[in-house]
Write a protein that holds these residues in place. Structure first.
Motif, PDB file in Angstrom:
ATOM      1  N   LEU A   1       0.860  -1.172   0.000  1.00 50.45           N
ATOM      2  CA  LEU A   1       0.000   0.000   0.000  1.00 50.45           C
ATOM      3  C   LEU A   1       0.899   1.225   0.000  1.00 50.45           C
ATOM      4  O   LEU A   1       1.649   1.458   0.943  1.00 50.45           O
ATOM      5  N   SER A   2       0.877   1.968  -1.082  1.00 56.10           N
ATOM      6  CA  SER A   2       1.650   3.202  -1.208  1.00 56.10           C
ATOM      7  C   SER A   2       0.651   4.347  -1.274  1.00 56.10           C
ATOM      8  O   SER A   2       0.009   4.563  -2.302  1.00 56.10           O
ATOM      9  N   GLY A   3       0.485   5.060  -0.168  1.00 54.99           N
ATOM     10  CA  GLY A   3      -0.564   6.061  -0.096  1.00 54.99           C
ATOM     11  C   GLY A   3      -1.912   5.361  -0.185  1.00 54.99           C
ATOM     12  O   GLY A   3      -2.203   4.431   0.555  1.00 54.99           O
ATOM     13  N   SER A   4      -2.731   5.768  -1.143  1.00 56.32           N
ATOM     14  CA  SER A   4      -4.043   5.141  -1.329  1.00 56.32           C
ATOM     15  C   SER A   4      -4.015   4.070  -2.421  1.00 56.32           C
ATOM     16  O   SER A   4      -5.059   3.505  -2.764  1.00 56.32           O
ATOM     17  N   THR A   5      -2.836   3.788  -2.968  1.00 50.96           N
ATOM     18  CA  THR A   5      -2.718   2.816  -4.058  1.00 50.96           C
ATOM     19  C   THR A   5      -2.363   1.436  -3.522  1.00 50.96           C
ATOM     20  O   THR A   5      -1.363   1.270  -2.822  1.00 50.96           O
ATOM     21  N   ALA A   6      -3.192   0.451  -3.832  1.00 48.02           N
ATOM     22  CA  ALA A   6      -2.917  -0.944  -3.463  1.00 48.02           C
ATOM     23  C   ALA A   6      -2.242  -1.629  -4.637  1.00 48.02           C
ATOM     24  O   ALA A   6      -2.734  -1.592  -5.761  1.00 48.02           O
ATOM     25  N   ILE A   7      -1.090  -2.231  -4.402  1.00 48.13           N
ATOM     26  CA  ILE A   7      -0.302  -2.860  -5.452  1.00 48.13           C
ATOM     27  C   ILE A   7      -0.097  -4.331  -5.109  1.00 48.13           C
ATOM     28  O   ILE A   7       0.472  -4.660  -4.065  1.00 48.13           O
ATOM     29  N   ASP A   8      -0.582  -5.214  -5.963  1.00 52.11           N
ATOM     30  CA  ASP A   8      -0.338  -6.647  -5.795  1.00 52.11           C
ATOM     31  C   ASP A   8       1.001  -6.991  -6.429  1.00 52.11           C
ATOM     32  O   ASP A   8       1.291  -6.578  -7.557  1.00 52.11           O
ATOM     33  N   VAL A   9       1.822  -7.747  -5.713  1.00 46.84           N
ATOM     34  CA  VAL A   9       3.168  -8.076  -6.181  1.00 46.84           C
ATOM     35  C   VAL A   9       3.350  -9.593  -6.205  1.00 46.84           C
ATOM     36  O   VAL A   9       3.023 -10.273  -5.231  1.00 46.84           O
ATOM     37  N   THR A  10       3.843 -10.119  -7.308  1.00 48.80           N
ATOM     38  CA  THR A  10       4.278 -11.514  -7.361  1.00 48.80           C
ATOM     39  C   THR A  10       5.762 -11.524  -7.699  1.00 48.80           C
ATOM     40  O   THR A  10       6.247 -10.658  -8.437  1.00 48.80           O
ATOM     41  N   THR A  11       6.491 -12.481  -7.142  1.00 48.76           N
ATOM     42  CA  THR A  11       7.935 -12.515  -7.320  1.00 48.76           C
ATOM     43  C   THR A  11       8.397 -13.869  -7.822  1.00 48.76           C
ATOM     44  O   THR A  11       7.767 -14.901  -7.561  1.00 48.76           O
ATOM     45  N   GLN A  12       9.499 -13.865  -8.539  1.00 54.05           N
ATOM     46  CA  GLN A  12      10.108 -15.103  -9.036  1.00 54.05           C
ATOM     47  C   GLN A  12      11.620 -14.964  -9.011  1.00 54.05           C
ATOM     48  O   GLN A  12      12.166 -14.022  -9.580  1.00 54.05           O
ATOM     49  N   ARG A  13      12.278 -15.872  -8.333  1.00 49.48           N
ATOM     50  CA  ARG A  13      13.739 -15.869  -8.308  1.00 49.48           C
ATOM     51  C   ARG A  13      14.253 -16.415  -9.633  1.00 49.48           C
ATOM     52  O   ARG A  13      13.770 -17.419 -10.142  1.00 49.48           O
ATOM     53  N   LEU A  14      15.256 -15.745 -10.198  1.00 46.82           N
ATOM     54  CA  LEU A  14      15.831 -16.151 -11.470  1.00 46.82           C
ATOM     55  C   LEU A  14      17.308 -16.493 -11.310  1.00 46.82           C
ATOM     56  O   LEU A  14      17.957 -16.062 -10.357  1.00 46.82           O
ATOM     57  N   SER A  15      17.826 -17.234 -12.261  1.00 46.91           N
ATOM     58  CA  SER A  15      19.270 -17.455 -12.332  1.00 46.91           C
ATOM     59  C   SER A  15      19.909 -16.236 -12.989  1.00 46.91           C
ATOM     60  O   SER A  15      19.404 -15.732 -13.988  1.00 46.91           O
ATOM     61  N   ALA A  16      20.997 -15.778 -12.419  1.00 46.40           N
ATOM     62  CA  ALA A  16      21.707 -14.628 -12.973  1.00 46.40           C
ATOM     63  C   ALA A  16      22.903 -15.115 -13.784  1.00 46.40           C
ATOM     64  O   ALA A  16      23.437 -16.196 -13.531  1.00 46.40           O
ATOM     65  N   PRO A  17      23.329 -14.332 -14.773  1.00 43.80           N
ATOM     66  CA  PRO A  17      24.498 -14.733 -15.560  1.00 43.80           C
ATOM     67  C   PRO A  17      25.756 -14.801 -14.701  1.00 43.80           C
ATOM     68  O   PRO A  17      25.865 -14.106 -13.694  1.00 43.80           O
ATOM     69  N   GLU A  18      26.693 -15.643 -15.101  1.00 43.77           N
ATOM     70  CA  GLU A  18      27.922 -15.848 -14.337  1.00 43.77           C
ATOM     71  C   GLU A  18      28.853 -14.660 -14.512  1.00 43.77           C
ATOM     72  O   GLU A  18      29.838 -14.712 -15.255  1.00 43.77           O
ATOM     73  N   LEU A  19      28.542 -13.589 -13.823  1.00 42.28           N
ATOM     74  CA  LEU A  19      29.336 -12.363 -13.895  1.00 42.28           C
ATOM     75  C   LEU A  19      29.734 -11.934 -12.494  1.00 42.28           C
ATOM     76  O   LEU A  19      29.013 -12.177 -11.524  1.00 42.28           O
ATOM     77  N   GLY A  20      30.874 -11.269 -12.368  1.00 43.11           N
ATOM     78  CA  GLY A  20      31.293 -10.711 -11.096  1.00 43.11           C
ATOM     79  C   GLY A  20      31.604 -11.767 -10.052  1.00 43.11           C
ATOM     80  O   GLY A  20      31.828 -12.943 -10.353  1.00 43.11           O
ATOM     81  N   ASP A  21      31.628 -11.324  -8.791  1.00 41.86           N
ATOM     82  CA  ASP A  21      31.933 -12.213  -7.675  1.00 41.86           C
ATOM     83  C   ASP A  21      30.674 -12.844  -7.080  1.00 41.86           C
ATOM     84  O   ASP A  21      30.707 -13.957  -6.579  1.00 41.86           O
ATOM     85  N   GLU A  22      29.575 -12.104  -7.113  1.00 46.88           N
ATOM     86  CA  GLU A  22      28.278 -12.617  -6.665  1.00 46.88           C
ATOM     87  C   GLU A  22      27.215 -11.992  -7.551  1.00 46.88           C
ATOM     88  O   GLU A  22      27.406 -10.917  -8.106  1.00 46.88           O
ATOM     89  N   ARG A  23      26.095 -12.692  -7.646  1.00 39.29           N
ATOM     90  CA  ARG A  23      25.027 -12.150  -8.485  1.00 39.29           C
ATOM     91  C   ARG A  23      23.670 -12.632  -8.003  1.00 39.29           C
ATOM     92  O   ARG A  23      23.550 -13.700  -7.384  1.00 39.29           O
TER      93      ARG A  23
END
Length: 232
Positions: free
Chosen positions: A158-180
């Protein structure tokens, strides 16, 4: 369950959530790769690290229109907002709330950000954030925030008077850097959906986040990391 969480508690996603009525922008985790870095101080997995970069130094490492190509327009940075967001139905974010109040989430002192609109794809957006601190602090804060967000498959903001439904999905990240880390979020409000991908890469003492339309994040992530690492 209702919990008041400062917008900084969501760290990586707060800007996107609050900008949802205009549409677009955030994004989970994989295992650390081999280390890089130099100089004093032992960091994650025995890495050696340099001192954190200043915000001014990070600003020079951000992507600009010439890096992105035609069709991109840089958007002015919005003033910092201190609105509270009410999170419903996500105990993991409830637990993160206490850390947010003390400012120990992704509120690093050294940071720089840039946001762009791409007119070639229905005014899609992409944004970049750079943060610098010790490798350990970057790793810990980013891991906790991504784990908290992706630990809840669906919840509501709830941001002010706005209701926001959120769905999430964990993804695989490309093999870059030390952590991702990488995740996909779908924000639904007022009959509209906004799909946002966010990928974060830690390279030594710099954390890079690229957020926005999934295709644009995939297109520019490697380019953003190359610019960060080439200058160091």
């Amino acid at each position: 369950m209702r919990v008041r969480v400062a917008t900084t508690a969501l760290g990586l996603t707060a800007v996107t959530v609050l900008a949802l009525p205009a549409c677009s922008t955030p994004s989970s985790q994989t295992k650390p790769a081999a280390s890089s870095a130099t100089r004093t101080g032992t960091a994650v997995n025995g890495e050696r690290q340099t001192a954190p970069l200043s915000s001014a130094a990070l600003e020079r490492l951000l992507l600009d229109e010439s890096d992105l190509g035609s069709g991109y327009t840089r958007r002015p940075q919005r003033p910092a907002r201190h609105d509270d967001v009410t999170v419903l139905g996500c105990p993991a974010l409830d637990n993160l709330g206490g850390d947010a109040v003390t400012g120990s989430s992704l509120d690093f002192p050294h940071k720089a950000k840039a946001s762009f609109t791409y007119s070639g794809d229905g005014d899609s957006a992409v944004s970049e954030g750079l943060y610098s601190d010790t490798a350990g602090k970057l790793s810990d804060s980013t891991s906790r925030i991504f784990a908290a967000i992706t630990g809840c498959p669906d919840f509501q903001l709830l941001s002010g008077s706005t209701a926001i439904d959120v769905t999430t999905q964990r993804l695989s990240a490309p093999e870059l850097g030390d952590e991702r880390w990488s995740m996909l979020l779908t924000f639904s409000a007022d009959g509209r959906d906004s799909v946002v991908k966010q990928t974060a890469i830690r390279s030594g003492n710099v954390l890079l986040t690229v957020s926005g339309a999934p295709a644009l994040v995939d297109q520019h992530l490697d380019k953003a990391l190359t610019k960060v690492t080439a200058a160091r």
